[in-house]
Each structure stands twice: as C-alpha cells, then as structure tokens.
Design a protein around this motif. Structure first.
Motif, mmCIF file in Angstrom:
data_model
loop_
_atom_site.group_PDB
_atom_site.id
_atom_site.type_symbol
_atom_site.label_atom_id
_atom_site.label_comp_id
_atom_site.label_asym_id
_atom_site.label_seq_id
_atom_site.Cartn_x
_atom_site.Cartn_y
_atom_site.Cartn_z
ATOM 1 N N ASP A 1 38.063 -20.440 -46.132
ATOM 2 C CA ASP A 1 36.655 -20.348 -46.514
ATOM 3 C C ASP A 1 35.891 -21.629 -46.193
ATOM 4 O O ASP A 1 34.661 -21.651 -46.296
ATOM 5 N N SER A 2 36.605 -22.688 -45.824
ATOM 6 C CA SER A 2 35.923 -23.936 -45.475
ATOM 7 C C SER A 2 35.369 -23.898 -44.054
ATOM 8 O O SER A 2 34.566 -24.761 -43.676
ATOM 9 N N LEU A 3 35.806 -22.922 -43.255
ATOM 10 C CA LEU A 3 35.332 -22.816 -41.875
ATOM 11 C C LEU A 3 34.074 -21.956 -41.821
ATOM 12 O O LEU A 3 34.001 -20.893 -42.438
ATOM 13 N N THR A 4 33.093 -22.400 -41.074
ATOM 14 C CA THR A 4 31.832 -21.685 -40.965
ATOM 15 C C THR A 4 31.649 -21.140 -39.554
ATOM 16 O O THR A 4 32.223 -21.666 -38.597
ATOM 17 N N VAL A 5 30.873 -20.080 -39.434
ATOM 18 C CA VAL A 5 30.559 -19.489 -38.133
ATOM 19 C C VAL A 5 29.054 -19.600 -37.905
ATOM 20 O O VAL A 5 28.256 -19.053 -38.674
ATOM 21 N N VAL A 6 28.681 -20.339 -36.865
ATOM 22 C CA VAL A 6 27.275 -20.569 -36.528
ATOM 23 C C VAL A 6 27.029 -19.962 -35.152
ATOM 24 O O VAL A 6 27.498 -20.497 -34.141
ATOM 25 N N GLN A 7 26.311 -18.862 -35.103
ATOM 26 C CA GLN A 7 26.122 -18.126 -33.853
ATOM 27 C C GLN A 7 24.760 -18.412 -33.234
ATOM 28 O O GLN A 7 23.727 -18.309 -33.896
ATOM 29 N N ARG A 8 24.762 -18.788 -31.958
ATOM 30 C CA ARG A 8 23.507 -18.963 -31.224
ATOM 31 C C ARG A 8 23.071 -17.618 -30.676
ATOM 32 O O ARG A 8 23.844 -16.933 -29.987
ATOM 33 N N CYS A 9 21.833 -17.224 -30.977
ATOM 34 C CA CYS A 9 21.313 -15.911 -30.601
ATOM 35 C C CYS A 9 20.133 -16.083 -29.650
ATOM 36 O O CYS A 9 19.136 -16.725 -30.009
ATOM 37 N N SER A 10 20.239 -15.521 -28.463
ATOM 38 C CA SER A 10 19.155 -15.565 -27.493
ATOM 39 C C SER A 10 18.242 -14.370 -27.735
ATOM 40 O O SER A 10 18.641 -13.225 -27.530
ATOM 41 N N PRO B 1 9.776 -0.652 -30.222
ATOM 42 C CA PRO B 1 11.243 -0.617 -30.271
ATOM 43 C C PRO B 1 11.854 -0.326 -28.901
ATOM 44 O O PRO B 1 11.310 0.470 -28.130
ATOM 45 N N LEU B 2 12.962 -0.983 -28.609
ATOM 46 C CA LEU B 2 13.708 -0.698 -27.391
ATOM 47 C C LEU B 2 14.697 0.421 -27.673
ATOM 48 O O LEU B 2 15.080 0.677 -28.818
ATOM 49 N N ASP B 3 15.150 1.082 -26.612
ATOM 50 C CA ASP B 3 16.023 2.232 -26.792
ATOM 51 C C ASP B 3 17.449 1.797 -27.101
ATOM 52 O O ASP B 3 17.745 0.608 -27.252
ATOM 53 N N ALA B 4 18.343 2.785 -27.176
ATOM 54 C CA ALA B 4 19.717 2.527 -27.614
ATOM 55 C C ALA B 4 20.481 1.616 -26.664
ATOM 56 O O ALA B 4 21.487 1.031 -27.042
ATOM 57 N N GLY B 5 20.033 1.462 -25.433
ATOM 58 C CA GLY B 5 20.737 0.615 -24.480
ATOM 59 C C GLY B 5 20.323 -0.846 -24.527
ATOM 60 O O GLY B 5 20.745 -1.635 -23.683
ATOM 61 N N ARG B 6 19.547 -1.213 -25.522
ATOM 62 C CA ARG B 6 19.046 -2.590 -25.594
ATOM 63 C C ARG B 6 20.172 -3.582 -25.878
ATOM 64 O O ARG B 6 21.213 -3.236 -26.437
ATOM 65 N N ARG B 7 19.940 -4.841 -25.521
ATOM 66 C CA ARG B 7 20.891 -5.906 -25.828
ATOM 67 C C ARG B 7 20.678 -6.389 -27.254
ATOM 68 O O ARG B 7 19.579 -6.339 -27.797
ATOM 69 N N THR B 8 21.747 -6.876 -27.865
ATOM 70 C CA THR B 8 21.672 -7.411 -29.218
ATOM 71 C C THR B 8 20.675 -8.565 -29.284
ATOM 72 O O THR B 8 20.587 -9.371 -28.359
ATOM 73 N N HIS B 9 19.940 -8.626 -30.384
ATOM 74 C CA HIS B 9 18.925 -9.659 -30.642
ATOM 75 C C HIS B 9 17.718 -9.533 -29.717
ATOM 76 O O HIS B 9 16.999 -10.508 -29.506
ATOM 77 N N GLN B 10 17.495 -8.333 -29.198
ATOM 78 C CA GLN B 10 16.303 -8.067 -28.408
ATOM 79 C C GLN B 10 15.642 -6.797 -28.929
ATOM 80 O O GLN B 10 16.314 -5.834 -29.299
ATOM 81 N N ILE C 1 21.398 -19.151 -35.161
ATOM 82 C CA ILE C 1 20.416 -19.997 -34.477
ATOM 83 C C ILE C 1 19.531 -19.073 -33.649
ATOM 84 O O ILE C 1 19.996 -18.424 -32.712
ATOM 85 N N LEU C 2 18.266 -19.011 -33.990
ATOM 86 C CA LEU C 2 17.326 -18.158 -33.281
ATOM 87 C C LEU C 2 16.736 -18.964 -32.132
ATOM 88 O O LEU C 2 15.997 -19.927 -32.353
ATOM 89 N N ASP C 3 17.061 -18.576 -30.909
ATOM 90 C CA ASP C 3 16.592 -19.306 -29.727
ATOM 91 C C ASP C 3 15.537 -18.469 -29.029
ATOM 92 O O ASP C 3 15.833 -17.442 -28.419
ATOM 93 N N LEU C 4 14.288 -18.943 -29.118
ATOM 94 C CA LEU C 4 13.152 -18.211 -28.571
ATOM 95 C C LEU C 4 12.509 -18.907 -27.380
ATOM 96 O O LEU C 4 11.530 -18.413 -26.818
ATOM 97 N N GLN C 5 13.037 -20.065 -26.994
ATOM 98 C CA GLN C 5 12.316 -20.890 -26.029
ATOM 99 C C GLN C 5 12.205 -20.261 -24.644
ATOM 100 O O GLN C 5 11.201 -20.444 -23.952
ATOM 101 N N ALA C 6 13.205 -19.515 -24.211
ATOM 102 C CA ALA C 6 13.176 -18.938 -22.861
ATOM 103 C C ALA C 6 12.112 -17.861 -22.721
ATOM 104 O O ALA C 6 11.639 -17.590 -21.617
ATOM 105 N N VAL C 7 11.718 -17.238 -23.847
ATOM 106 C CA VAL C 7 10.758 -16.135 -23.779
ATOM 107 C C VAL C 7 9.423 -16.508 -24.411
ATOM 108 O O VAL C 7 8.557 -15.645 -24.574
ATOM 109 N N SER C 8 9.243 -17.779 -24.762
ATOM 110 C CA SER C 8 7.975 -18.238 -25.328
ATOM 111 C C SER C 8 7.221 -19.044 -24.280
ATOM 112 O O SER C 8 7.797 -19.943 -23.656
#
Length: 309
Positions: free
Chosen positions: A233-242, A249-258, A280-287
């Motif tokens: 439980d001392s280990l953490t998971v930090v996920q970077r999300c593009s 809304p996008l259809d069922a074939g959309r990529r995660t976090h889009q 981690i919410l990464d919005l810079q590429a689409v802003s």
C-alpha cells in the motif's frame, strides 16, 4: 478514494516558456489541483534511428519539437506556488550526469519546501542517448546508478560513490532535500523494471497505458512488494493521461481520455477502479494557448470533484 489530480505544465513550442508556465501554475493551484508535472524530450532527429516510443516506422509528432527543459520549467512553477507538489513524469534518467542531476533535484526540493516528486524512466530514443553520450544498451544499469547516486547525495552526512560513470570521494554535498528524501516514481514496461520499483521506488508512473494493463501491473507490484518485504500500500500509481476534449460525445471507437468532459470523467473513474491513485491531465498538445489550457483544466477539475472522485 479521492483521485489526486495533476496538471501537465505547458512545455511545447507554441507556449511561452516563462509567462505561460507561471500563469498555468498559479491557476492550477488556485482551482485545487494537487500537483504540476513536466516531461522530457531533448530533441527531434531529422532522420530518427527509432520510431516514436521505439515502434519501428512510427513518426515523431511535431509537438515533440522544442520541449522546454523540465527542471527549469518546474523551478518557474515552484516560484509562484506554495501548496502543489511538483513532479517529473518522467525524466530520462540515463541522459543526465547522475551527480549533477541529483544535486539539481535536491536543490529544487529544498527550494520548494519539499514538494518535489522525481519520476525517472530509461526512455526509448537512441538519438537522445547518442546526443547525451550515454550507452543505450546499458540503460537499465545507468538508471540503477542514478538511483544509487541520488540516495547518496540526498542522504544526511557525507556522500561517497564509485560507479561506471563517476567517482565521488567522501564529501559534503547539498542542499539536501527538504523532507530528507525525494519520493521516486519509475516508468516500467517489463518484469525487470517492475522489480526495480518494488525494491527501491515509491511508485509507478505509467503513460498512455490501458486500464486493464494498469490493473494487472498494480496487482503484480503488490506481489513483488510483499516479496521484497515492503508494504504494497506504500506504492502509488501516477498515470499520465493525454487528453483531447470535444463538444460532442465520440463514438465507441474513441481513445481513452478523449471525448467530452463527461466521457473523460468516466475514463478517470475506470482508472481509479484499476488502481490509479493520481491522474496527470495533459492538455498542452491540444490547447492553442495558456488561456485555453487553463479553461479546460478548470472544467475538468470541477467535473471530477462533482463526480465524487
């Protein structure tokens, strides 16, 4: 569990390295983000040896050109914030001289009041390794050496180390990290790197990783941590999300976090169920600019908290 929310700082070419970084950092802290993060890309070769992420023939995106230095960017954010943690997701550790990097991170931790989190990876670009004068074939060993040097340089009292890249005779090295040590996250993709996390890191830093893989890897990390005599439980998971936000809304074939804000919130909830502690919410590429980035960041933060995460 409350999902911790981080925001990727603007480092890409279309942002101003000074004013946009500080504006986004201030706004993120003001609206309640828990952390601010940077990544590392040192160059974009005209004729790459490797495709992006090491996939043969996969082109490098234009957004990788002229990425601002991660530690300079974090220092700018540290200077205008007081509460948020400051993290690297991730530094390509073997590209750096280990002693110099350990000292820089120790200084940044001290200067920010102990808010720094150091995320390291081995990277995938042979071109970046060549430019840094580092041996790509030894990247795992070079990362281990960096971790060894960091432990020495950050620890109280004199530091000493002898390895393949450097020799440090007993010496007083500082400034020391504010909290006595800096939490370390590692990117990982195979059993050897997962074992490294279980033995000597504080968590895992996946990027663009499907949630079923996150769940399986989190379970494996728990098993390895117990085997190494550590509290899983001392280990953490930090996920970077593009992220990419859309009005419809996008259809069922959309990529995660889009998709719409609502669709992205659903994806983040799936991440929590898979074992993600911080996103981690990464919005810079689409802003297009800092104002658009901060507007989207505010909307996402409010929606996630309204959803009870």
């Amino acid at each position: 569990m409350t999902l911790r929310l981080g925001l990727g700082l603007p480092q890409m070419k279309h942002f101003a390295p000074g004013s946009d970084v500080t504006a986004v950092a201030r706004e993120a802290e003001a609206c309640g983000y828990d952390s601010l993060w940077v990544f590392e890309r040192t160059l974009v070769p005209e004729d790459p040896v490797d495709g992006m992420y090491g996939v043969e023939g996969r082109p490098w995106p234009e957004t990788f050109r002229h990425i601002a230095d991660p530690l300079v960017t974090l220092a700018q954010a540290a200077a205008v914030t007081e509460r948020v943690r400051l993290g690297t997701s991730v530094l390509v550790g073997p590209l750096h001289a280990p002693f110099d990097l350990a000292r820089a991170l120790g200084t940044l931790s001290a200067a920010s009041g102990g808010r720094l989190v150091a995320g390291f990876g081995t990277g995938w670009s042979r071109d970046e390794y060549a430019a840094a004068g580092a041996d790509f074939s030894r990247r795992g060993a070079l990362l281990d050496e960096l971790l060894d040097v960091c432990e020495e340089v950050w620890s109280p009292g004199p530091s000493a180390y002898e390895g393949s890249r450097m020799r440090l005779a007993p010496a007083d090295v500082g400034p020391k990290p504010q909290a006595g040590r800096i939490p370390v996250l590692l990117a990982a993709s195979n059993s050897r790197t997962l074992e490294r996390i279980a033995r000597r890191a504080d968590g895992w830093a996946p990027s663009l990783t499907p949630h079923p893989v996150v769940a399986r890897t989190r379970a494996k990390l728990r098993e390895l941590a117990e085997r190494n005599g550590r509290d899983p439980d001392s280990l953490t998971v930090v996920q970077r999300c593009s992220l990419r936000l859309t009005d419809k809304p996008l259809d069922a074939g959309r990529r995660t976090h889009q998709g719409t804000v609502e669709q992205v919130v659903e994806d983040l909830a799936e991440g929590v169920a898979a074992g993600v502690d911080e996103a981690i919410l990464d919005l810079q590429a689409v802003s297009r600019d800092a104002a658009e980035l901060t507007d989207a960041a505010r909307a996402l933060h409010a929606a996630v908290r309204k959803a009870g995460m």
